[in-house]
Design a protein around this motif. Structure first.
Motif, PDB file in Angstrom:
ATOM      1  N   THR A 185      -0.177  16.103  11.538  1.00  0.00           N
ATOM      2  CA  THR A 185       0.239  16.049  10.138  1.00  0.00           C
ATOM      3  C   THR A 185       1.323  15.002   9.909  1.00  0.00           C
ATOM      4  O   THR A 185       1.927  14.968   8.836  1.00  0.00           O
ATOM      5  CB  THR A 185       0.764  17.427   9.696  1.00  0.00           C
ATOM      6  OG1 THR A 185       1.853  17.824  10.549  1.00  0.00           O
ATOM      7  CG2 THR A 185      -0.331  18.482   9.785  1.00  0.00           C
ATOM      8  N   ALA A 186       1.574  14.127  10.893  1.00  0.00           N
ATOM      9  CA  ALA A 186       2.587  13.085  10.755  1.00  0.00           C
ATOM     10  C   ALA A 186       2.175  12.079   9.685  1.00  0.00           C
ATOM     11  O   ALA A 186       1.000  11.928   9.365  1.00  0.00           O
ATOM     12  CB  ALA A 186       2.785  12.372  12.092  1.00  0.00           C
ATOM     13  N   SER A 187       3.153  11.373   9.130  1.00  0.00           N
ATOM     14  CA  SER A 187       2.873  10.379   8.095  1.00  0.00           C
ATOM     15  C   SER A 187       1.964   9.279   8.618  1.00  0.00           C
ATOM     16  O   SER A 187       1.095   8.782   7.908  1.00  0.00           O
ATOM     17  CB  SER A 187       4.187   9.768   7.584  1.00  0.00           C
ATOM     18  OG  SER A 187       4.977  10.751   6.954  1.00  0.00           O
ATOM     19  N   VAL A 188       2.164   8.873   9.883  1.00  0.00           N
ATOM     20  CA  VAL A 188       1.265   7.931  10.554  1.00  0.00           C
ATOM     21  C   VAL A 188       0.700   8.649  11.773  1.00  0.00           C
ATOM     22  O   VAL A 188       1.449   9.035  12.667  1.00  0.00           O
ATOM     23  CB  VAL A 188       1.987   6.643  10.993  1.00  0.00           C
ATOM     24  CG1 VAL A 188       1.019   5.715  11.707  1.00  0.00           C
ATOM     25  CG2 VAL A 188       2.607   5.939   9.796  1.00  0.00           C
ATOM     26  N   ALA A 189      -0.613   8.868  11.803  1.00  0.00           N
ATOM     27  CA  ALA A 189      -1.240   9.634  12.881  1.00  0.00           C
ATOM     28  C   ALA A 189      -2.307   8.782  13.553  1.00  0.00           C
ATOM     29  O   ALA A 189      -3.165   8.205  12.889  1.00  0.00           O
ATOM     30  CB  ALA A 189      -1.854  10.909  12.333  1.00  0.00           C
ATOM     31  N   VAL A 190      -2.236   8.693  14.883  1.00  0.00           N
ATOM     32  CA  VAL A 190      -3.184   7.877  15.651  1.00  0.00           C
ATOM     33  C   VAL A 190      -3.736   8.719  16.791  1.00  0.00           C
ATOM     34  O   VAL A 190      -2.993   9.409  17.492  1.00  0.00           O
ATOM     35  CB  VAL A 190      -2.495   6.621  16.235  1.00  0.00           C
ATOM     36  CG1 VAL A 190      -3.499   5.786  17.011  1.00  0.00           C
ATOM     37  CG2 VAL A 190      -1.846   5.800  15.132  1.00  0.00           C
ATOM     38  N   VAL A 191      -5.046   8.670  16.997  1.00  0.00           N
ATOM     39  CA  VAL A 191      -5.661   9.320  18.151  1.00  0.00           C
ATOM     40  C   VAL A 191      -6.583   8.314  18.823  1.00  0.00           C
ATOM     41  O   VAL A 191      -7.243   7.512  18.168  1.00  0.00           O
ATOM     42  CB  VAL A 191      -6.440  10.590  17.733  1.00  0.00           C
ATOM     43  CG1 VAL A 191      -7.623  10.266  16.860  1.00  0.00           C
ATOM     44  CG2 VAL A 191      -6.904  11.358  18.971  1.00  0.00           C
TER      45      VAL A 191
ATOM     46  N   LEU B 284       0.868  -1.171   0.000  1.00  0.00           N
ATOM     47  CA  LEU B 284       0.000   0.000   0.000  1.00  0.00           C
ATOM     48  C   LEU B 284       0.906   1.223   0.000  1.00  0.00           C
ATOM     49  O   LEU B 284       1.593   1.495   0.982  1.00  0.00           O
ATOM     50  CB  LEU B 284      -0.908  -0.001   1.230  1.00  0.00           C
ATOM     51  CG  LEU B 284      -1.958   1.108   1.306  1.00  0.00           C
ATOM     52  CD1 LEU B 284      -2.909   1.022   0.116  1.00  0.00           C
ATOM     53  CD2 LEU B 284      -2.729   1.034   2.611  1.00  0.00           C
ATOM     54  N   GLN B 285       0.938   1.952  -1.102  1.00  0.00           N
ATOM     55  CA  GLN B 285       1.849   3.073  -1.251  1.00  0.00           C
ATOM     56  C   GLN B 285       1.079   4.387  -1.215  1.00  0.00           C
ATOM     57  O   GLN B 285       0.103   4.564  -1.923  1.00  0.00           O
ATOM     58  CB  GLN B 285       2.619   2.965  -2.572  1.00  0.00           C
ATOM     59  CG  GLN B 285       3.467   1.704  -2.673  1.00  0.00           C
ATOM     60  CD  GLN B 285       4.306   1.662  -3.938  1.00  0.00           C
ATOM     61  OE1 GLN B 285       4.656   2.690  -4.496  1.00  0.00           O
ATOM     62  NE2 GLN B 285       4.616   0.465  -4.398  1.00  0.00           N
ATOM     63  N   LEU B 286       1.562   5.308  -0.353  1.00  0.00           N
ATOM     64  CA  LEU B 286       0.965   6.633  -0.266  1.00  0.00           C
ATOM     65  C   LEU B 286       1.894   7.641  -0.925  1.00  0.00           C
ATOM     66  O   LEU B 286       3.120   7.541  -0.819  1.00  0.00           O
ATOM     67  CB  LEU B 286       0.741   7.029   1.191  1.00  0.00           C
ATOM     68  CG  LEU B 286      -0.174   6.130   2.029  1.00  0.00           C
ATOM     69  CD1 LEU B 286      -0.287   6.689   3.440  1.00  0.00           C
ATOM     70  CD2 LEU B 286      -1.544   6.009   1.393  1.00  0.00           C
ATOM     71  N   VAL B 287       1.319   8.619  -1.577  1.00  0.00           N
ATOM     72  CA  VAL B 287       2.099   9.692  -2.176  1.00  0.00           C
ATOM     73  C   VAL B 287       2.742  10.511  -1.061  1.00  0.00           C
ATOM     74  O   VAL B 287       2.154  10.691   0.012  1.00  0.00           O
ATOM     75  CB  VAL B 287       1.189  10.580  -3.054  1.00  0.00           C
ATOM     76  CG1 VAL B 287       1.942  11.792  -3.575  1.00  0.00           C
ATOM     77  CG2 VAL B 287       0.638   9.777  -4.220  1.00  0.00           C
ATOM     78  N   ALA B 288       3.962  10.999  -1.275  1.00  0.00           N
ATOM     79  CA  ALA B 288       4.634  11.821  -0.278  1.00  0.00           C
ATOM     80  C   ALA B 288       3.744  12.989   0.123  1.00  0.00           C
ATOM     81  O   ALA B 288       3.135  13.654  -0.714  1.00  0.00           O
ATOM     82  CB  ALA B 288       5.959  12.348  -0.834  1.00  0.00           C
ATOM     83  N   GLY B 289       3.653  13.222   1.441  1.00  0.00           N
ATOM     84  CA  GLY B 289       2.809  14.290   1.945  1.00  0.00           C
ATOM     85  C   GLY B 289       1.450  13.819   2.396  1.00  0.00           C
ATOM     86  O   GLY B 289       0.727  14.557   3.079  1.00  0.00           O
ATOM     87  N   LYS B 290       1.069  12.581   2.028  1.00  0.00           N
ATOM     88  CA  LYS B 290      -0.194  12.000   2.495  1.00  0.00           C
ATOM     89  C   LYS B 290       0.074  11.192   3.762  1.00  0.00           C
ATOM     90  O   LYS B 290       1.216  10.899   4.102  1.00  0.00           O
ATOM     91  CB  LYS B 290      -0.829  11.128   1.406  1.00  0.00           C
ATOM     92  CG  LYS B 290      -1.133  11.874   0.116  1.00  0.00           C
ATOM     93  CD  LYS B 290      -2.067  13.054   0.354  1.00  0.00           C
ATOM     94  CE  LYS B 290      -2.359  13.792  -0.937  1.00  0.00           C
ATOM     95  NZ  LYS B 290      -3.240  14.965  -0.702  1.00  0.00           N
ATOM     96  N   GLN B 291      -0.983  10.821   4.481  1.00  0.00           N
ATOM     97  CA  GLN B 291      -0.779  10.146   5.750  1.00  0.00           C
ATOM     98  C   GLN B 291      -1.756   9.006   5.957  1.00  0.00           C
ATOM     99  O   GLN B 291      -2.825   8.959   5.345  1.00  0.00           O
ATOM    100  CB  GLN B 291      -0.914  11.136   6.912  1.00  0.00           C
ATOM    101  CG  GLN B 291      -2.312  11.678   7.119  1.00  0.00           C
ATOM    102  CD  GLN B 291      -2.447  12.537   8.368  1.00  0.00           C
ATOM    103  OE1 GLN B 291      -3.515  13.031   8.657  1.00  0.00           O
ATOM    104  NE2 GLN B 291      -1.390  12.733   9.120  1.00  0.00           N
ATOM    105  N   LEU B 292      -1.348   8.085   6.828  1.00  0.00           N
ATOM    106  CA  LEU B 292      -2.227   7.039   7.334  1.00  0.00           C
ATOM    107  C   LEU B 292      -2.800   7.566   8.636  1.00  0.00           C
ATOM    108  O   LEU B 292      -2.070   7.762   9.613  1.00  0.00           O
ATOM    109  CB  LEU B 292      -1.440   5.749   7.567  1.00  0.00           C
ATOM    110  CG  LEU B 292      -2.221   4.574   8.169  1.00  0.00           C
ATOM    111  CD1 LEU B 292      -3.348   4.150   7.243  1.00  0.00           C
ATOM    112  CD2 LEU B 292      -1.285   3.399   8.439  1.00  0.00           C
ATOM    113  N   ASN B 293      -4.091   7.836   8.680  1.00  0.00           N
ATOM    114  CA  ASN B 293      -4.729   8.500   9.814  1.00  0.00           C
ATOM    115  C   ASN B 293      -5.730   7.559  10.465  1.00  0.00           C
ATOM    116  O   ASN B 293      -6.650   7.076   9.818  1.00  0.00           O
ATOM    117  CB  ASN B 293      -5.422   9.781   9.340  1.00  0.00           C
ATOM    118  CG  ASN B 293      -5.833  10.673  10.493  1.00  0.00           C
ATOM    119  OD1 ASN B 293      -6.465  10.238  11.432  1.00  0.00           O
ATOM    120  ND2 ASN B 293      -5.471  11.940  10.387  1.00  0.00           N
ATOM    121  N   ILE B 294      -5.529   7.296  11.753  1.00  0.00           N
ATOM    122  CA  ILE B 294      -6.419   6.403  12.508  1.00  0.00           C
ATOM    123  C   ILE B 294      -7.075   7.193  13.633  1.00  0.00           C
ATOM    124  O   ILE B 294      -6.382   7.818  14.438  1.00  0.00           O
ATOM    125  CB  ILE B 294      -5.630   5.210  13.089  1.00  0.00           C
ATOM    126  CG1 ILE B 294      -4.952   4.424  11.965  1.00  0.00           C
ATOM    127  CG2 ILE B 294      -6.546   4.304  13.901  1.00  0.00           C
ATOM    128  CD1 ILE B 294      -4.010   3.341  12.452  1.00  0.00           C
TER     129      ILE B 294
END
Length: 264
Positions: free
Chosen positions: A111-117, A95-105
């Motif tokens: 704005t981190a590449s992987v963001a969890v709350v 699963l490839q994300l374009v630079a600047g996009k993120q995996l948000n949970i």
């Protein structure tokens, strides 16, 4: 001869000049079957994917938890399938994300590449295991605490966390396991470590805002003055400002190293 079939579903088209009678079986029934088969995602197995899919053809595999794919129309057909992430199935591709996009949970505003709350501060956010482990070997909690453990043989038992403002803490022993490696402390203005040269009977004042009322001030002679080296000691201190060093020998002008350590 009938007209060329439609490019995607290969539906039969009678001659459009009116010279050909409509054949119920081929012109209606078979076309209806092809349309019915193409509606929505075709349910197949991983071994029975269509051999001649049209570009955009969608399938779902009943034997892999209904992994969903579409064909990009490339050849060979077996290599044309592109998986679509779906709930309830295991994604079986990178699963490839374009630079600047993120995996948000959890709808994080980070704005981190992987963001969890998570509503629970100590909840596990990210964990790592080796195949066969019954416990995680590394866990990052939502409050920032990092945890390490043996994995297969037990839960995490070592932590690193923020205990107060500007303070990184652990509840465990800290080991440096490679000979030649060690602790490095920056020296300079308002530092925790440095050197001072004694001045006979006069106290040497070391200015540093790092000193506190509880600081354990370590003193060691680095360059002893021949014949006059004594025992250096802390003669005074002003928390947040400075401390003073004297020697048991009034003629001592040795160079002394100092280091501040705070009790936990």
């Amino acid at each position: 001869m009938p007209e060329t079939p439609t490019p995607r579903l290969q539906l039969r088209r009678p001659l459009n000049d009116g010279s050909e009678l409509v054949n119920v079986q081929t012109d209606l029934n078979q076309n209806a079957d092809r349309i019915d088969l193409a509606a929505g995602f075709q349910i197949v197995t991983s071994a029975t994917r269509p051999s001649t899919p049209y570009s955009g053809k969608g399938i779902a595999e009943s034997d892999t938890g209904y992994r969903a794919y579409f064909s990009n129309g490339s050849a060979p057909a077996s290599g044309s399938w592109v998986q679509i992430p779906t709930a309830g199935s295991t994604f079986n591709a990178d699963l490839q994300l374009v630079a600047g996009k993120q995996l948000n949970i959890g709808g994080s505003t980070s704005t981190a590449s992987v963001a969890v709350v998570n509503s629970t501060a100590g909840a596990d956010a990210i964990s790592l295991r080796v195949t066969g482990d019954t416990q995680s070997r590394w866990v990052a909690d939502t409050d920032g605490t990092l945890n390490w453990g043996p994995g297969a043989s037990g839960a995490t038992d070592t932590t690193l966390y923020r205990s107060a403002a500007n303070t990184l803490a652990t509840d465990d022993d800290f080991a440096i396991n490679i000979a030649g490696k060690g602790l490095r402390i920056k020296e300079g203005t308002n530092a925790k470590m440095g050197t001072a040269t004694l001045n006979g009977t006069t106290a040497v004042v070391v200015s540093t805002t790092a000193v506190t009322a509880n600081s354990r001030i370590q003193l060691t002679i680095q360059t002893p003055n021949a014949g006059t080296a004594g025992g250096p000691y802390v003669s005074a201190r002003t928390a947040g400002t400075s401390f003073s060093i004297k020697s048991t020998n009034a003629a001592d002008v040795s160079t002394v190293a100092w280091m501040l350590v705070e009790p936990a």
